[in-house]
Motif scaffolding. Structure first.
Motif, PDB file in Angstrom:
ATOM      1  N   LEU A  58     -61.888 -27.507  33.470  1.00  0.00           N
ATOM      2  CA  LEU A  58     -62.919 -27.739  34.477  1.00  0.00           C
ATOM      3  C   LEU A  58     -62.939 -26.609  35.501  1.00  0.00           C
ATOM      4  CD1 LEU A  58     -62.205 -31.527  35.137  1.00  0.00           C
ATOM      5  CD2 LEU A  58     -63.838 -30.535  33.526  1.00  0.00           C
ATOM      6  N   SER A  59     -64.010 -26.537  36.255  1.00  0.00           N
ATOM      7  CA  SER A  59     -64.106 -25.576  37.343  1.00  0.00           C
ATOM      8  C   SER A  59     -63.679 -26.236  38.648  1.00  0.00           C
ATOM      9  CB  SER A  59     -65.545 -25.069  37.473  1.00  0.00           C
ATOM     10  OG  SER A  59     -66.409 -26.118  37.898  1.00  0.00           O
ATOM     11  N   LEU A  97     -66.536 -32.093  42.812  1.00  0.00           N
ATOM     12  CA  LEU A  97     -67.598 -33.072  42.582  1.00  0.00           C
ATOM     13  C   LEU A  97     -67.010 -34.437  42.221  1.00  0.00           C
ATOM     14  CD1 LEU A  97     -70.562 -33.874  42.154  1.00  0.00           C
ATOM     15  CD2 LEU A  97     -70.372 -33.016  39.810  1.00  0.00           C
ATOM     16  N   ALA A  98     -65.967 -34.434  41.405  1.00  0.00           N
ATOM     17  CA  ALA A  98     -65.325 -35.696  41.021  1.00  0.00           C
ATOM     18  C   ALA A  98     -64.762 -36.407  42.250  1.00  0.00           C
ATOM     19  CB  ALA A  98     -64.224 -35.437  40.002  1.00  0.00           C
ATOM     20  N   GLN A 122     -57.507 -29.699  36.207  1.00  0.00           N
ATOM     21  CA  GLN A 122     -58.516 -28.664  36.019  1.00  0.00           C
ATOM     22  C   GLN A 122     -58.169 -27.760  34.835  1.00  0.00           C
ATOM     23  OE1 GLN A 122     -59.248 -26.313  39.540  1.00  0.00           O
ATOM     24  NE2 GLN A 122     -60.064 -24.604  38.357  1.00  0.00           N
ATOM     25  N   MET A 131     -64.742 -33.771  31.850  1.00  0.00           N
ATOM     26  CA  MET A 131     -65.377 -34.185  33.100  1.00  0.00           C
ATOM     27  C   MET A 131     -65.809 -35.639  33.017  1.00  0.00           C
ATOM     28  SD  MET A 131     -66.172 -33.235  36.126  1.00  0.00           S
ATOM     29  CE  MET A 131     -67.308 -33.480  37.498  1.00  0.00           C
ATOM     30  N   GLU A 163     -66.320 -28.634  39.762  1.00  0.00           N
ATOM     31  CA  GLU A 163     -66.323 -29.919  39.057  1.00  0.00           C
ATOM     32  C   GLU A 163     -65.237 -30.843  39.585  1.00  0.00           C
ATOM     33  OE1 GLU A 163     -68.064 -29.023  34.613  1.00  0.00           O
ATOM     34  OE2 GLU A 163     -66.066 -28.245  35.108  1.00  0.00           O
TER      35      GLU A 163
END
Length: 416
Positions: A53-54, A60-61, A48, A109, A57
């Protein structure tokens, strides 16, 4: 080719030295790929930070992996039934290897999602492939036991992977750690290419001119039309989903809300997976001793529900009893492996891979459901009472699995 070389690579002896070599490689694949997946939780903060990234995210991955894996899973078993383990298992190992290298190169991402998709495609052959190879190399009578041993090794890997990976990260970067996983994958790919074959009496069923997708959908339809397969999948799914939910996310959070502390919660989490490591082969051996599948699978799911109720509703300061209940929950979850056994025994020999894939796919679908549902019922700053008010859904769904187990027909070859 010399006669000696032909004997080494003729792949004729069921249950012999070569069978153990093939099975060991398959089990090693499962433990290795599971360690990579476990490692995601450890290295995700570093990924991250590196990729900018947040938290959303990164989450989500992880979700993309779960759903991609479940989708691929429904096809992997049928492909094994159609084409056999060679070269599919070698390709699967190569895909997981590529996924590990993509992980190590994550800088955005897009790269992370690509790594998840490649990993999911390869990993979908791992556990089911181990079951497929165990069934064909050791025969129907030892299918359940060999599959249970694979789950046992995977659970042991889960119990030790997180502290081991955390320790490794103190001495190397997360990129180097994942490159190390990838380098091991290169070696494992080569070993699969050389040693993993189908035994002589296992003839892949690919034939005819119908499109491959038609064959796969037909195989899936035949399995789902057999009531034993969806029932067994439901039983295994609720048992496995409980392990993912309580032995992964919500168990430790519940313990922390009870005031156990993060270190104690980690030990309780490890106890659940060690219990599953013991329960997977033990319940299979009990099933063989009783010459019956239905009683042990039903009892396992029911006792798992009792253990989960104990974990959830124990009062604060019950650390010792919490450990016992978490261990018992994992031990009883060994019943989930009997779902694979029932499904495999209820379909023709040519559909064992497909039936196993259906069960495993449903396990992950229900696992995602079990992990997500309690979060929907929790508030912003949940306390112990809030967790107890949300987690009741898990033992309730285990009771649904118990009813499904009672609806199963006995499938043991000597118990019918």
């Amino acid at each position: 080719m010399t006669n000696v070389h032909r004997r080494v690579f003729d792949h004729r002896t069921i249950g012999g030295a070569e069978a153990w070599t093939v099975w060991t490689l398959a089990a090693l694949l499962v433990v290795w790929q599971f360690s990579i997946l476990t490692g995601y939780g450890i290295v995700s903060p570093q990924i991250q930070a590196t990729a900018g990234l947040s938290v959303a995210e990164v989450g989500l991955a992880a979700s993309i992996y779960t759903w991609a894996f479940a989708l691929c899973q429904f096809f992997s078993g049928s492909l094994l039934d159609r084409f056999g383990s060679r070269p599919l298992m070698t390709v699967a190992v190569a895909l997981v290897t590529c996924g590990a290298f993509l992980y190590s190169a994550t800088s955005s991402m897009g790269t992370l999602i690509l790594a998840q998709l490649v990993l999911a495609a390869g990993a979908s052959f791992g556990f089911v492939g181990a079951g497929y190879l165990g069934r064909h190399w050791f025969g129907p009578a030892r299918f359940g036991l060999m599959f249970g041993l694979v789950q046992s090794l995977a659970s042991l890997g889960s119990a030790v992977a997180q502290p081991s990976l955390s320790s490794a990260l103190e001495h190397m970067s997360w990129q180097h750690l994942l490159v190390g996983f990838g380098a091991f994958g290169v070696l494992l790919t080569a070993l699969f290419a050389v040693f993993v074959r189908n035994p002589a009496d296992s003839v892949p069923s690919a034939s005819g001119t119908a499109p491959l997708l038609t064959h796969i959908l037909r195989d899936l339809g035949r399995c789902l039309a057999n009531r034993q397969v969806p029932l067994a999948a439901l039983v295994s799914g609720v048992s496995f989903g409980t392990m993912l939910a309580m032995g992964g996310l919500w168990g430790p959070r519940l313990m922390e809300a009870r005031g156990e502390g993060a270190e104690a919660a980690a030990w309780l989490n490890a106890a659940a997976w060690l219990g599953l490591a013991a329960g997977s082969p033990l319940l299979t051996l009990l099933s063989e001793r009783l010459r019956a599948r239905k009683p042990p699978i039903a009892a396992g799911v029911l006792l798992q529900a009792v253990a989960v109720l104990g974990v959830i509703y124990l009062p604060a300061g019950s650390g010792g009893l919490s450990l016992v209940f978490m261990l018992a929950m994992g031990l009883c979850a060994g019943a989930l492996m009997l779902g694979f056994t029932v499904a495999g025994e209820s379909v023709p020999h040519s559909l064992v891979g497909t039936a196993s894939a259906v069960v495993n796919g449903v396990c992950f679908l229900i696992g995602g459901l079990f992990t997500a549902l309690p979060g929907r019922l929790l508030g912003d700053s949940p306390g112990l009472a809030d967790f107890q008010g949300a987690l009741w859904i898990i033992p309730a769904l285990l009771l649904v699995g118990f009813v499904a187990a009672l609806l199963l027909k006995e499938s043991h070859p000597r118990g019918t």
